[in-house]
Design a protein around this motif. Structure first.
Motif, mmCIF file in Angstrom:
data_model
loop_
_atom_site.group_PDB
_atom_site.id
_atom_site.type_symbol
_atom_site.label_atom_id
_atom_site.label_comp_id
_atom_site.label_asym_id
_atom_site.label_seq_id
_atom_site.Cartn_x
_atom_site.Cartn_y
_atom_site.Cartn_z
ATOM 1 N N LEU A 145 0.826 -1.221 0.000
ATOM 2 C CA LEU A 145 0.000 0.000 0.000
ATOM 3 C C LEU A 145 0.853 1.261 0.000
ATOM 4 O O LEU A 145 1.824 1.355 0.741
ATOM 5 N N LYS A 146 0.454 2.220 -0.838
ATOM 6 C CA LYS A 146 1.085 3.540 -0.811
ATOM 7 C C LYS A 146 0.082 4.595 -0.377
ATOM 8 O O LYS A 146 0.447 5.694 -0.005
ATOM 9 N N GLU A 147 -1.194 4.265 -0.511
ATOM 10 C CA GLU A 147 -2.236 5.204 -0.092
ATOM 11 C C GLU A 147 -3.108 4.480 0.917
ATOM 12 O O GLU A 147 -3.414 3.303 0.751
ATOM 13 N N HIS A 148 -3.530 5.214 1.942
ATOM 14 C CA HIS A 148 -4.330 4.577 2.983
ATOM 15 C C HIS A 148 -5.666 4.067 2.414
ATOM 16 O O HIS A 148 -6.421 4.826 1.826
ATOM 17 N N THR A 149 -5.913 2.802 2.562
ATOM 18 C CA THR A 149 -7.182 2.203 2.128
ATOM 19 C C THR A 149 -7.529 1.076 3.080
ATOM 20 O O THR A 149 -6.665 0.276 3.423
ATOM 21 N N GLU A 150 -8.770 1.042 3.500
ATOM 22 C CA GLU A 150 -9.219 -0.089 4.305
ATOM 23 C C GLU A 150 -10.396 -0.735 3.622
ATOM 24 O O GLU A 150 -11.536 -0.305 3.801
ATOM 25 N N PRO A 151 -10.149 -1.775 2.821
ATOM 26 C CA PRO A 151 -11.275 -2.424 2.153
ATOM 27 C C PRO A 151 -12.236 -3.029 3.176
ATOM 28 O O PRO A 151 -11.810 -3.517 4.223
ATOM 29 N N ASP A 152 -13.540 -2.942 2.884
ATOM 30 C CA ASP A 152 -14.549 -3.441 3.822
ATOM 31 C C ASP A 152 -14.640 -4.962 3.791
ATOM 32 O O ASP A 152 -14.923 -5.588 4.807
ATOM 33 N N TYR A 153 -14.450 -5.536 2.610
ATOM 34 C CA TYR A 153 -14.545 -6.992 2.458
ATOM 35 C C TYR A 153 -13.326 -7.486 1.686
ATOM 36 O O TYR A 153 -13.095 -7.046 0.554
ATOM 37 N N VAL A 154 -12.546 -8.346 2.322
ATOM 38 C CA VAL A 154 -11.317 -8.854 1.694
ATOM 39 C C VAL A 154 -11.415 -10.373 1.605
ATOM 40 O O VAL A 154 -11.685 -11.043 2.607
ATOM 41 N N GLY A 155 -11.181 -10.910 0.400
ATOM 42 C CA GLY A 155 -11.162 -12.358 0.256
ATOM 43 C C GLY A 155 -9.943 -12.948 0.948
ATOM 44 O O GLY A 155 -10.057 -13.711 1.909
ATOM 45 N N PHE A 156 -8.764 -12.546 0.472
ATOM 46 C CA PHE A 156 -7.513 -13.079 1.021
ATOM 47 C C PHE A 156 -6.463 -11.975 1.071
ATOM 48 O O PHE A 156 -6.289 -11.253 0.094
ATOM 49 N N GLU A 157 -5.761 -11.877 2.191
ATOM 50 C CA GLU A 157 -4.570 -11.022 2.241
ATOM 51 C C GLU A 157 -3.406 -11.855 1.724
ATOM 52 O O GLU A 157 -3.246 -13.014 2.129
ATOM 53 N N ILE A 158 -2.603 -11.274 0.843
ATOM 54 C CA ILE A 158 -1.453 -12.005 0.304
ATOM 55 C C ILE A 158 -0.192 -11.172 0.490
ATOM 56 O O ILE A 158 -0.261 -9.964 0.739
ATOM 57 N N ALA A 159 0.951 -11.830 0.356
ATOM 58 C CA ALA A 159 2.235 -11.145 0.494
ATOM 59 C C ALA A 159 2.490 -10.293 -0.754
ATOM 60 O O ALA A 159 1.702 -10.298 -1.698
ATOM 61 N N ARG A 160 3.609 -9.605 -0.750
ATOM 62 C CA ARG A 160 3.997 -8.768 -1.873
ATOM 63 C C ARG A 160 4.451 -9.646 -3.016
ATOM 64 O O ARG A 160 5.636 -9.799 -3.254
ATOM 65 N N GLU A 161 3.507 -10.285 -3.694
ATOM 66 C CA GLU A 161 3.884 -11.223 -4.759
ATOM 67 C C GLU A 161 2.964 -10.980 -5.939
ATOM 68 O O GLU A 161 1.856 -10.470 -5.777
ATOM 69 N N PHE A 162 3.419 -11.336 -7.126
ATOM 70 C CA PHE A 162 2.613 -11.129 -8.320
ATOM 71 C C PHE A 162 1.757 -12.366 -8.565
ATOM 72 O O PHE A 162 2.271 -13.477 -8.597
ATOM 73 N N VAL A 163 0.457 -12.159 -8.736
ATOM 74 C CA VAL A 163 -0.466 -13.286 -8.906
ATOM 75 C C VAL A 163 -1.272 -13.168 -10.199
ATOM 76 O O VAL A 163 -1.456 -12.068 -10.731
ATOM 77 N N VAL A 164 -1.726 -14.318 -10.676
ATOM 78 C CA VAL A 164 -2.558 -14.375 -11.892
ATOM 79 C C VAL A 164 -3.677 -15.394 -11.683
ATOM 80 O O VAL A 164 -3.634 -16.196 -10.754
ATOM 81 N N GLY A 165 -4.622 -15.378 -12.608
ATOM 82 C CA GLY A 165 -5.704 -16.358 -12.598
ATOM 83 C C GLY A 165 -6.984 -15.770 -12.046
ATOM 84 O O GLY A 165 -6.983 -14.706 -11.430
ATOM 85 N N TYR A 166 -8.110 -16.443 -12.316
ATOM 86 C CA TYR A 166 -9.399 -16.035 -11.771
ATOM 87 C C TYR A 166 -9.685 -14.548 -12.086
ATOM 88 O O TYR A 166 -10.089 -13.782 -11.248
ATOM 89 N N GLY A 167 -9.379 -14.171 -13.329
ATOM 90 C CA GLY A 167 -9.606 -12.791 -13.776
ATOM 91 C C GLY A 167 -8.348 -11.949 -13.876
ATOM 92 O O GLY A 167 -8.272 -11.011 -14.661
#
Ligand code: IMP
Ligand code: MG
Length: 187
Positions: A145-167
């Motif tokens: 994060l570089k800007e403060h954001t608090e999502p209301d609903y989060v599926g999964f928190e993940i590490a600083r990694e690049f991900v693909v799939g499911y859209g």
């Protein structure tokens, strides 16, 4: 080729990716989010705003996990180049913004990384008269994060990694994969 049912690594362009989140885990988590959103927001009749392209698969499953029938709109934003967020958010295609006025909006995103895309969208919705903006994101990388954001609903928190799939894509490939993969460490 797509690997259909196995958890073998896959290749996209020049990179190798390994399984990160399975279909079973995605389905269970999204059903839980759907129930939480139903009980928190069902009565508010939110307008669901899906951020394209990446969130289309998540949105399709999340919408069907809701126990109410919301209006749905799509907005097409782009900020990504290769494997990095450019910080420059482009509106590629919008929708009729008059529909936002006086409404509660539920934004549906695939992933929050720096938080810039969602901040720009949030400002845009507020400027156009949204009374409340909530955010559901499938994936959240809090360490990026570089800007403060608090999502209301989060599926999964993940590490600083690049991900693909499911859209989610890497250079426009990988969106049709039914599960989430992460970049495999080299060597
Ligand atoms: P942000 O503005 O940095 O929060 O970036 C958000 C957008 O970048 C998301 O909506 C995605 O489209 C894209 N993005 C961020 N991380 C990834 C990733 O790991 N894989 C694919 N796309 C990503
Ligand atoms: Mg996105």
């Amino acid at each position: 080729m797509k690997s259909a049912t196995t958890d073998l690594p896959i290749e996209l362009h020049d990179k190798c990716f390994e399984l990160s989140i399975s279909e079973v885990d995605l389905e269970a988590r999204i059903n839980t989010l759907g129930q939480a959103i139903t009980s928190d927001m069902g009565e508010k009749d939110p307008l669901v705003l899906v951020v394209l392209k990446g969130a289309f698969v998540f949105a399709a499953d999340l919408l069907r996990a809701l126990e109410f029938d919301p209006e749905v709109e799509f907005i097409f934003l782009s900020s990504y180049k290769g494997m990095e967020s450019s910080g420059d958010v482009k509106l590629l295609r919008g929708f009729d913004v008059d529909r936002v006025k006086g409404r509660t909006i539920l934004v549906v995103e695939d992933i929050i990384e720096t938080g810039t895309t969602i901040r720009v969208l949030n400002d845009f919705l507020r400027e156009n008269g949204a009374v409340d903006v909530r955010l559901a994101t499938l994936l959240f990388k809090p360490a990026s994060l570089k800007e403060h954001t608090e999502p209301d609903y989060v599926g999964f928190e993940i590490a600083r990694e690049f991900v693909v799939g499911y859209g989610l894509d890497y250079e426009q490939r990988g969106r049709s994969l039914p599960r989430i993969y992460k970049l495999k460490a080299e060597g």
